[in-house]
Scaffold this active site. Structure first.
Site, PDB file in Angstrom:
ATOM      1  N   HIS A   3      36.475  60.257  53.874  1.00  0.00           N
ATOM      2  CA  HIS A   3      36.787  59.851  52.561  1.00  0.00           C
ATOM      3  C   HIS A   3      35.404  59.950  51.700  1.00  0.00           C
ATOM      4  O   HIS A   3      34.680  59.018  51.792  1.00  0.00           O
ATOM      5  CB  HIS A   3      37.401  58.440  52.290  1.00  0.00           C
ATOM      6  N   HIS A  62      33.142  61.263  47.834  1.00  0.00           N
ATOM      7  CA  HIS A  62      33.236  61.908  46.732  1.00  0.00           C
ATOM      8  C   HIS A  62      31.799  62.448  46.742  1.00  0.00           C
ATOM      9  O   HIS A  62      30.602  61.848  47.071  1.00  0.00           O
ATOM     10  CB  HIS A  62      33.153  60.810  45.586  1.00  0.00           C
ATOM     11  N   LYS A 122      45.976  63.683  47.824  1.00  0.00           N
ATOM     12  CA  LYS A 122      45.364  62.475  47.645  1.00  0.00           C
ATOM     13  C   LYS A 122      46.373  62.087  46.612  1.00  0.00           C
ATOM     14  O   LYS A 122      46.526  62.397  45.270  1.00  0.00           O
ATOM     15  CB  LYS A 122      43.890  62.619  47.135  1.00  0.00           C
ATOM     16  N   HIS A 182      45.150  55.947  47.490  1.00  0.00           N
ATOM     17  CA  HIS A 182      44.481  54.844  46.680  1.00  0.00           C
ATOM     18  C   HIS A 182      45.479  53.849  46.628  1.00  0.00           C
ATOM     19  O   HIS A 182      46.236  53.981  45.404  1.00  0.00           O
ATOM     20  CB  HIS A 182      43.759  55.363  45.594  1.00  0.00           C
ATOM     21  N   HIS A 237      40.147  53.124  51.935  1.00  0.00           N
ATOM     22  CA  HIS A 237      39.413  52.131  51.601  1.00  0.00           C
ATOM     23  C   HIS A 237      40.174  50.604  51.473  1.00  0.00           C
ATOM     24  O   HIS A 237      39.965  50.197  50.595  1.00  0.00           O
ATOM     25  CB  HIS A 237      38.549  52.502  50.280  1.00  0.00           C
ATOM     26  N   ASP A 283      34.008  56.457  51.081  1.00  0.00           N
ATOM     27  CA  ASP A 283      34.086  56.400  49.817  1.00  0.00           C
ATOM     28  C   ASP A 283      32.873  56.315  48.942  1.00  0.00           C
ATOM     29  O   ASP A 283      32.817  55.733  48.004  1.00  0.00           O
ATOM     30  CB  ASP A 283      35.055  54.907  49.448  1.00  0.00           C
TER      31      ASP A 283
END
Length: 342
Positions: free
Chosen positions: A12, A14, A97, A134, A172, A246
Site C-alpha cells: 500500500h 502513494h 481500490k 479504504h 491500513h 500507506d
C-alpha cells in the site's frame, strides 16, 4: 548485530507523480522489491490507459539498473464497469481500490453507493480481482474516531456476505474492531497495517499541541484497545495481516496550514520502523512473514529473491527531505532509530 530477511513488498504505497515522484521513489526502491501503487492522483487512475502511462512514468524515474516492480491499481468510481475490470486484468493491473467519496486525499471521485456497483464486484469476484478498501464511512454525523467501525457494520459485513469469493484487503486498519473482523472472516479477507499506526496513537498527535505530521486517515486511535490489538496481531504470525506502509507524501506547507491534509510519509525508513516494532514485541522471527511472504502469497506472487540486511545501529532521522520544489517532514523526524538498512 545484524538481521537478514527476504526483501519486503509494500502492499500500500502513494508516490504521487512528476517532480514529487522523482523526489521520493528512490527511498522505496532501496527497501522494497515491489509496491502496490495507489491510484488517487489528481485526476485519479480510473482506466487501463492511465494505469499503463503511470507505470511507465514510475519506471522511468527509477535509478538505473533498479528492478523495482510497481504493481498498478485502478480507482473504483460509480461508473466502473465489468469491461473495465476485464481490461485491467488483461493489462496486469493487480487490484481495484475503493475510496468512499470524500474519505481521504483525492477521494472526491470515489464511490457514493457501493450497492450500485454490485455488477462490477460480481465480475471482480468471478475474475479473481482483489478489492482494496479504504474502510471508513464519511457521513458528517459519524465521529471521525468511529468511521472505521461503522464502515464494518454498515458496508463491509454486507459486501463480504454478498460476495463470499471476492478477495478483499482491508487497508491500513486502525482498530480492534477491524482486527476482530479480519480474524473472524474467511481466508480471502486480509489486511495491511502501517508502521505509524503501530508506533503512534492519538496522544502523539494531540497532547501538548496539535502535531500535523501525525495526522492521517484513518486517524490515529487510542493505544488501548486499538493500537495494542494491532501490535498483537501483526507480531503473531497470522498470514492475513501484512505490510502496507500507506506512506503518503505532502509538502510541509500543505501539512502545516489552517486545513492541513491527511497523510504520513514513512518511506524513508519503513522497514527500520517495522523492525523496531517486532523487536520490541520480541517477535523478530515473525517479521519476514509479515513483510515479505504473506502479502506475496495473498496476491499469488513469488517471493523476492534479494536478501536485505539491517544493522543494529543508532541513526537520526533528518528534520526534512527535499520534495519536488519544496520539502517534506518525515514520520518521526529528528528521532533516533536503532536499526539501519545496509
Amino acid at each position: 548485530m545484524q538481521f537478514k530477511m527476504i526483501q519486503p513488498d509494500d502492499c500500500h504505497l502513494h508516490i504521487r507523480s512528476g517532480m514529487a515522484l522523482k523526489s521520493i521513489i528512490g527511498m522505496t526502491v532501496k527497501q522494497m522489491g515491489r509496491a502496490i501503487i495507489m491510484p488517487n492522483l489528481n485526476p485519479p487512475i480510473t482506466n487501463v490507459t492511465q494505469a499503463c502511462a503511470y507505470k511507465a512514468e514510475i519506471l522511468s524515474a527509477l535509478p538505473k539498473g533498479n528492478r523495482f516492480n510497481p504493481l498498478m491499481t485502478l480507482y473504483l468510481t460509480d461508473n466502473t464497469t465489468s469491461k473495465d475490470i476485464q481490461e485491467a486484468i488483461d493489462h496486469d493491473v493487480i487490484a481495484v481500490k475503493l475510496y468512499p467519496a470524500g474519505a481521504t486525499t483525492n477521494s472526491d471521485s470515489g464511490v457514493t453507493n457501493i450497492a450500485k456497483l454490485y455488477p462490477t464486484l460480481e465480475s471482480m469476484q468471478k475474475l479473481g480481482m482483489p478489492l482494496l478498501v479504504h474502510g471508513e464511512v464519511t457521513r458528517s454525523e459519524v465521529d471521525i474516531f468511529d468511521r472505521e467501525a461503522v464502515f464494518i457494520d454498515e458496508v463491509l459485513n454486507q459486501v463480504v456476505s454478498d460476495f463470499p469469493e471476492l478477495k478483499i484487503v482491508f487497508e491500513h486498519i486502525t482498530t480492534k474492531n477491524a482486527v476482530d473482523f479480519v480474524l473472524a472472516s474467511h481466508h480471502k479477507i486480509a489486511a495491511t497495517v502501517t508502521p505509524h499506526h503501530l508506533l503512534a496513537n492519538r496522544n502523539d498527535m494531540l497532547v501538548n499541541g496539535i502535531r500535523p505530521h501525525y495526522f492521517c486517515l484513518p486517524v490515529l486511535k487510542r493505544r488501548n484497545p486499538h493500537q495494542i490489538a494491532l501490535l498483537d496481531v501483526v507480531t503473531s504470525g497470522n498470514v492475513k495481516f501484512f505490510l502496507g506502509t500507506d506512506s503518503a507524501p505532502h509538502m510541509k506547507t500543505d501539512k502545516e496550514s489552517a486545513c492541513g491534509c491527511a497523510g504520513i510519509f514513512n518511506a524513508h525508513c519503513a522497514i527500520e520502523l517495522y523492525v523496531m516494532v517486532f523487536e520490541h514485541q520480541n517477535a523478530l522471527d515473525k517479521l519476514e512473514g509479515f513483510a515479505s511472504k504473506f502479502g506475496a502469497d495473498f496476491y499469488n506472487l513469488p517471493y523476492n529473491k534479494k536478501i536485505i540486511t539491517l544493522n543494529k545501529k543508532d541513526w537520526t532521522i533528518p528534520a526534512s527531505y527535499s520534495f519536488a520544489h519544496s520539502n517534506i517532514v518525515p514520520f518521526m523526524a529528528t528521532k533516533t532509530l536503532s536499526w539501519k538498512l545496509v
